[in-house]
Write a protein that holds these residues in place. Structure first.
Motif, mmCIF file in Angstrom:
data_model
loop_
_atom_site.group_PDB
_atom_site.id
_atom_site.type_symbol
_atom_site.label_atom_id
_atom_site.label_comp_id
_atom_site.label_asym_id
_atom_site.label_seq_id
_atom_site.Cartn_x
_atom_site.Cartn_y
_atom_site.Cartn_z
ATOM 1 N N GLU A 65 -6.784 -4.939 -8.576
ATOM 2 C CA GLU A 65 -5.952 -4.319 -7.542
ATOM 3 C C GLU A 65 -6.484 -2.941 -7.149
ATOM 4 N N ARG A 66 -6.927 -2.162 -8.118
ATOM 5 C CA ARG A 66 -7.458 -0.842 -7.786
ATOM 6 C C ARG A 66 -8.678 -0.949 -6.886
ATOM 7 N N THR A 67 -9.497 -1.962 -7.118
ATOM 8 C CA THR A 67 -10.716 -2.131 -6.330
ATOM 9 C C THR A 67 -10.425 -2.656 -4.937
ATOM 10 N N TRP A 68 -9.554 -3.666 -4.836
ATOM 11 C CA TRP A 68 -9.451 -4.407 -3.599
ATOM 12 C C TRP A 68 -8.265 -4.044 -2.709
ATOM 13 N N LEU A 69 -7.150 -3.584 -3.269
ATOM 14 C CA LEU A 69 -6.005 -3.285 -2.404
ATOM 15 C C LEU A 69 -6.331 -2.278 -1.310
ATOM 16 N N PRO A 70 -7.046 -1.183 -1.607
ATOM 17 C CA PRO A 70 -7.368 -0.249 -0.510
ATOM 18 C C PRO A 70 -8.242 -0.867 0.567
ATOM 19 N N ARG A 71 -9.036 -1.861 0.215
ATOM 20 C CA ARG A 71 -9.911 -2.511 1.198
ATOM 21 C C ARG A 71 -9.168 -3.582 1.988
ATOM 22 N N LEU A 72 -8.234 -4.261 1.341
ATOM 23 C CA LEU A 72 -7.502 -5.338 2.009
ATOM 24 C C LEU A 72 -6.410 -4.796 2.933
ATOM 25 N N ALA A 73 -5.745 -3.730 2.514
ATOM 26 C CA ALA A 73 -4.557 -3.246 3.222
ATOM 27 C C ALA A 73 -4.768 -3.030 4.719
ATOM 28 N N LEU A 76 -4.194 -6.218 6.937
ATOM 29 C CA LEU A 76 -3.000 -7.037 6.761
ATOM 30 C C LEU A 76 -1.843 -6.535 7.609
ATOM 31 N N PRO A 77 -1.008 -7.448 8.120
ATOM 32 C CA PRO A 77 0.104 -7.060 8.989
ATOM 33 C C PRO A 77 1.331 -6.596 8.220
ATOM 34 N N THR A 78 1.304 -6.763 6.909
ATOM 35 C CA THR A 78 2.459 -6.498 6.051
ATOM 36 C C THR A 78 2.091 -5.452 5.010
ATOM 37 N N PRO A 79 2.954 -4.486 4.718
ATOM 38 C CA PRO A 79 2.646 -3.528 3.660
ATOM 39 C C PRO A 79 2.347 -4.201 2.326
ATOM 40 N N VAL A 80 1.419 -3.622 1.585
ATOM 41 C CA VAL A 80 1.047 -4.099 0.258
ATOM 42 C C VAL A 80 1.019 -2.882 -0.672
ATOM 43 N N PRO A 81 0.975 -3.070 -1.981
ATOM 44 C CA PRO A 81 1.023 -1.915 -2.887
ATOM 45 C C PRO A 81 -0.116 -0.926 -2.647
#
Length: 294
Positions: A65-73, A76-81
């Motif tokens: 999550e630390r690696t990919w969430l900032p790249r995926l967010a 995406l049309p919906t908020p993520v952590p």
């Protein structure tokens, strides 16, 4: 729920936060009621949440999550952590942990959706956006490999459920649906980005609409059928068809998705039936829904 669970409580969370993030040391700490099976969550102040693995297997999810969430967010049309703090093992706690921004909303419940069709459209929009992401070097999604890779565990679960007649599972019908999934043609194309764990507990809604998607510990590339889970674990029949139409799902992918969702439920039910009521109830709901559709 699991062997090897590490005890976690509010005092531990306070010590971890004070030792590593002193700027947040005075914030209130309150356990967040959750039916999650891998992590504990504690609200930190008004706008943050601490998430800590309960078992060793969850530690890898923290790094993912630390690696990919900032790249995926941004895609995406919906908020993520959003990761605000990267915690380290300390105070006798053995694994990495994280501080996230708090996301408001409630987990949806099958049979109690106020706007099921609109929610189906929202979910399809999220899945479509995930599939369209082209970030390179994606990890393999958990459960994202061939359907056949789940065969041994699925058949073992079916046999275990035969020995639990009080659950009332039609094991022959379940076997038939599973074998249909095994026979379904494999997708001809590269793997796509997936969330890979779209359970109701990983969705947040308000006013019947999707407001956030959480827990990306299973995310990665794989079979697009993996992100069809909400069709059977959450949506009623009419909304299920809206979800399918919005994603333009062909028969083979639908059959694989139904089989994958059934497999997860069959494995979860005997495992969680005495330790996690929400997981067991959702597994029962999936089994009933899938067998009724099939």
């Amino acid at each position: 729920m699991h062997p090897g669970m590490h005890p976690v409580d509010g005092d531990l969370v306070r010590r971890l936060v004070a030792g590593q993030f002193p700027r947040w040391a005075g914030a209130a700490v309150e356990r967040v009621p959750s039916d999650g099976t891998v992590n504990a969550m504690y609200r930190l102040g008004e706008d943050m949440v601490v998430r800590l693995p309960l078992v060793a297997g969850g530690a890898g999810d923290v790094a993912l999550e630390r690696t990919w969430l900032p790249r995926l967010a941004p895609h995406l049309p919906t908020p993520v952590p959003e990761v605000l703090g990267a915690g380290r093992p300390a105070e006798g706690y053995p694994w990495p942990w994280s501080v996230y921004r708090w996301l408001a909303g409630e987990n949806p419940e099958p049979g109690a959706l106020s706007e099921p069709v609109l929610l189906a459209e929202d979910l399809a929009g999220f899945v479509t956006a995930m599939r369209s992401i082209t970030l390179p070097a994606a990890p393999q999604a958990h459960r994202g490999g061939p359907v056949a890779s789940l065969d041994a565990a699925t058949r073992a679960a079916i046999e275990e459920l035969r020995g639990i007649p009080e659950e009332g599972v039609d094991c022959d019908a379940a076997t038939s649906v599973w074998e249909e999934a095994l026979r379904a043609p494999v997708r001809d194309g590269p793997p796509v980005w997936l969330h890979a764990d779209l359970m109701p507990g990983n969705l947040l809604v308000a006013g019947g609409r999707l407001t956030a998607v959480i827990d990306f510990g299973c995310a990665g590339a794989g079979d697009p059928a993996c992100d069809l889970f909400p069709a059977w674990n959450l949506l009623p029949a009419d909304a299920r068809e809206v979800f399918r139409a919005a994603l333009d799902v062909d028969d083979a992918t639908w059959t694989r998705g139904r089989g994958r969702t059934l497999s997860q439920a069959l494995i979860a039910l005997p495992y969680y039936r005495r330790t996690n009521r929400a997981m067991a109830d959702n597994a029962r709901h999936v089994i009933r829904t899938v067998l009724a559709e099939a």
